[in-house]
Design a protein around this motif. Structure first.
Motif, PDB file in Angstrom:
ATOM      1  N   UNK A 158     -18.622  35.073   5.947  1.00 36.10           N
ATOM      2  CA  UNK A 158     -19.710  34.174   6.302  1.00 36.10           C
ATOM      3  C   UNK A 158     -20.610  34.714   7.413  1.00 36.10           C
ATOM      4  N   UNK A 159     -20.081  35.615   8.236  1.00 39.02           N
ATOM      5  CA  UNK A 159     -20.911  36.135   9.326  1.00 39.02           C
ATOM      6  C   UNK A 159     -22.067  36.989   8.812  1.00 39.02           C
ATOM      7  N   UNK A 160     -22.004  37.362   7.522  1.00 35.91           N
ATOM      8  CA  UNK A 160     -23.081  38.161   6.938  1.00 35.91           C
ATOM      9  C   UNK A 160     -24.396  37.387   6.938  1.00 35.91           C
ATOM     10  N   UNK A 161     -24.320  36.070   6.808  1.00 37.27           N
ATOM     11  CA  UNK A 161     -25.554  35.275   6.712  1.00 37.27           C
ATOM     12  C   UNK A 161     -26.345  35.276   8.024  1.00 37.27           C
ATOM     13  N   UNK A 162     -25.759  34.894   9.163  1.00 37.62           N
ATOM     14  CA  UNK A 162     -26.542  34.985  10.404  1.00 37.62           C
ATOM     15  C   UNK A 162     -26.884  36.424  10.786  1.00 37.62           C
ATOM     16  N   UNK A 163     -25.993  37.364  10.474  1.00 37.74           N
ATOM     17  CA  UNK A 163     -26.270  38.760  10.801  1.00 37.74           C
ATOM     18  C   UNK A 163     -27.472  39.265  10.013  1.00 37.74           C
ATOM     19  N   UNK A 164     -27.537  38.931   8.732  1.00 35.56           N
ATOM     20  CA  UNK A 164     -28.670  39.369   7.910  1.00 35.56           C
ATOM     21  C   UNK A 164     -29.970  38.740   8.402  1.00 35.56           C
ATOM     22  N   UNK A 165     -29.897  37.509   8.912  1.00 31.08           N
ATOM     23  CA  UNK A 165     -31.097  36.846   9.433  1.00 31.08           C
ATOM     24  C   UNK A 165     -31.644  37.593  10.642  1.00 31.08           C
ATOM     25  N   UNK A 166     -30.762  38.015  11.532  1.00 31.57           N
ATOM     26  CA  UNK A 166     -31.205  38.741  12.727  1.00 31.57           C
ATOM     27  C   UNK A 166     -31.743  40.112  12.346  1.00 31.57           C
TER      28      UNK A 166
END
Length: 270
Positions: free
Chosen positions: A109-117
């Protein structure tokens, strides 16, 4: 940590696709598309120069900014703040915005906020073309003699600091927003406070000692200040550098730790 790195390598393709999706969604239904990455900071610089130029754009007491045209000073601050604002806002909403995928398919799930940044950072790097163009413009006009040296090259260090700071804060906000939806409204208010305490359109040396303490407590101000002084060919403020990197490491730890502890409960709230 090792498992997270393995997952990142395993889902690298998905991360790339999410980054592309974020960039495309930002400029969908726009005639100019990604050109707004260049036009928007330029227009913002012009507006801020017109509004604040005569009132706040003179009498810098910091020798690092002597001879620097006010529009360049404004643009350096505005670009970095815009990245922080847009990246943290996008990361904060990333879990809820991808709730349908999270419910159907397992991915870290951390891929989602990481991809946003990462997506916002790529847009930010493109927008730096505007800064280079404005500097060249003032040099051609004879109004500015850029001091290009080793310190100018070292300006990538505050940019790395800015990216990691955005990741840490974005991970923390993404976690909080799942359980506390009002965080979106609170963060918009906090961003306004952060903006006014980042010396984007005024020189910090014109403030009193009490206000200076408030500025230096804001890690984004330290990042912007060190980027400015290095970009203009001067050495970093060592104290601010240590402080901003310390705060960045703290938020990275807190952000990933809180995300890891709470991620299994996301499905119950999204």
């Amino acid at each position: 940590m090792k498992q997270s790195i393995k997952n990142l390598k395993k889902y690298k393709f998905l991360l790339n696709e999410l980054v592309k999706k974020t960039i495309k969604l930002r400029y969908r239904r726009s005639y100019l598309g990604i050109l707004w990455t260049l036009i928007e900071p330029l227009l913002t610089m012009i507006v801020l120069t017109i509004v604040f130029g005569q009132l706040l754009g003179r009498d810098s007491t910091d020798p690092a900014f002597d001879g620097v045209p006010y529009p360049i000073y404004v643009l350096t601050g505005r670009l970095l703040y815009s990245f922080f604002s847009s990246s943290t806002n996008t990361a904060m909403k990333s879990i809820r915005n991808n709730s349908s995928m999270i419910k159907k398919v397992y991915v870290p799930k951390y891929i989602y906020p990481l991809s946003a940044v990462i997506a916002n950072y790529l847009i930010f790097l493109i927008s730096l073309i505007v800064l280079v163009g404005v500097v060249i413009f003032f040099m051609c006009q004879g109004d500015y003699q850029a001091s290009i040296n080793i310190y100018t090259a070292l300006s990538v260090i505050p940019l790395l600091n800015l990216f990691l700071f955005g990741v840490g804060v974005g991970m923390l906000l993404a976690t909080m927003d799942v359980f506390f939806r009002d965080m979106e409204y609170l963060w918009s208010v906090l961003l306004m406070l952060i903006m006014y305490c980042s010396a984007i359109f005024y020189f910090p040396g014109r403030l009193g000692p009490e206000a200076a303490v408030l500025l230096k407590a804001n890690p984004l101000f330290g990042i912007i200040h060190n980027f400015r002084v290095s970009f203009f060919g001067h050495p970093f403020d060592g104290t601010l550098m240590l402080y901003t990197w310390g705060i960045t490491i703290f938020f990275l730890f807190i952000g990933f730790y809180s995300f890891y502890r709470k991620q299994d409960k996301f499905i119950l709230y999204i």
